[in-house]
Design an enzyme around this catalytic site. Sequence first.
Site, mmCIF file in Angstrom:
data_model
loop_
_atom_site.group_PDB
_atom_site.id
_atom_site.type_symbol
_atom_site.label_atom_id
_atom_site.label_comp_id
_atom_site.label_asym_id
_atom_site.label_seq_id
_atom_site.Cartn_x
_atom_site.Cartn_y
_atom_site.Cartn_z
ATOM 1 N N ASN A 111 10.364 7.499 2.409
ATOM 2 C CA ASN A 111 9.018 6.906 2.498
ATOM 3 C C ASN A 111 7.937 7.772 1.828
ATOM 4 O O ASN A 111 6.829 7.297 1.596
ATOM 5 C CB ASN A 111 8.623 6.636 3.961
ATOM 6 C CG ASN A 111 9.431 5.531 4.603
ATOM 7 O OD1 ASN A 111 9.662 5.524 5.802
ATOM 8 N ND2 ASN A 111 9.870 4.570 3.800
ATOM 9 N N ASP A 142 11.401 -1.863 11.298
ATOM 10 C CA ASP A 142 11.160 -2.259 9.909
ATOM 11 C C ASP A 142 10.450 -3.609 9.825
ATOM 12 O O ASP A 142 10.613 -4.465 10.703
ATOM 13 C CB ASP A 142 12.507 -2.326 9.169
ATOM 14 C CG ASP A 142 12.315 -2.283 7.666
ATOM 15 O OD1 ASP A 142 11.271 -1.771 7.212
ATOM 16 O OD2 ASP A 142 13.205 -2.766 6.941
#
Length: 295
Positions: A80, A32
């Site tokens: 996402n 991330d």
Amino acid sequence: MLRKTLYHGYERLLTDEVKKHGVPRHIAVIMDGNRRYADRVRIMRYYGHIYGARTTEQFLEWCWELGIRQTTIYAFSTENFSRSRPERAKIFEIITKKLDELADDPRTHERRMRVSAIGEVHLLPTYLQDAIMRVEDATQSYDGIHLNIAVAYGGQREILDAVQDMARKVREGKLRTDEIDESVISRHLYTNGVADSDVDLIIRTGGDIRTSNFLPWQANGSECAAYFCAPFWPEFRKIDFLRAIRVYQMREHEQKQSALTRTANMLAACGSAELDDVIGLFRGAVRYGLLCRSR
Ligand code: IPE
Ligand code: IPE
Ligand code: MG
């Protein structure tokens, strides 16, 4: 210059330390912080993802050096899909390119690395589905090390799919409800067929302390160790990786130690600490390196 020398010295020291103990069999990583990295160094966010993909390559190399048997990387979650169309397209392009490179890379074949995608692959664009198929086909007979790529992956969805699959089999008389246990559920997850799906260590970069719907079943079965760190994925270094392994090793040590303490307490509570029990306990402690044998 001095900084670099010190870094390498520290890296070597940590590597030596880590190699003295057992390493995790299965590491899962939540990569991330690509966009925040790009924002910080003032480059286009697209390059954040490109640099992130480079870190992934290095990461796989470090895993190989340490003898990690299985790695699962979180490349794209079901959540996402809510990102903008251009961003999704860029990410899918990068993943496609990297998968093709993996399929051609001689290291993949020398190491007999089996690459598998886990997730709702049918939701991805066809060019990416094709790239997945190419790399899976090229490596399907390998069993040296395993690389699982979580794309279009959501942990709750994985469990839901497994439940629906099992319910269908029960309805068709192919499965009895009283047969359903942990191992049957594991066999119905996307990770079925993967060498050992239980995760030993989960790493998350980027500063957030959460696991974002990643491998909830596989990570909790073995109560895996977790390492959360501040660096964004593109700047994750080998020493961060080694520190994560140390966290796993320390946790393993603590678990063995507490199992030993529990056994000792139990024996004491029963008031039946026979000599044989005590000797057995002592031998176990020596074997796990919790006590040193006096010379
Ligand atoms: C991780 O980085 C990569 C993907 C989720 C594909 P992000 O894109 O989430 O970047 P940040 O966390 O917003 O900085
Ligand atoms: C986690 O990053 C998922 C991946 C690395 C693919 P996100 O940025 O998507 O997660 P949240 O939104 O912070 O939970
Ligand atoms: Mg993020």
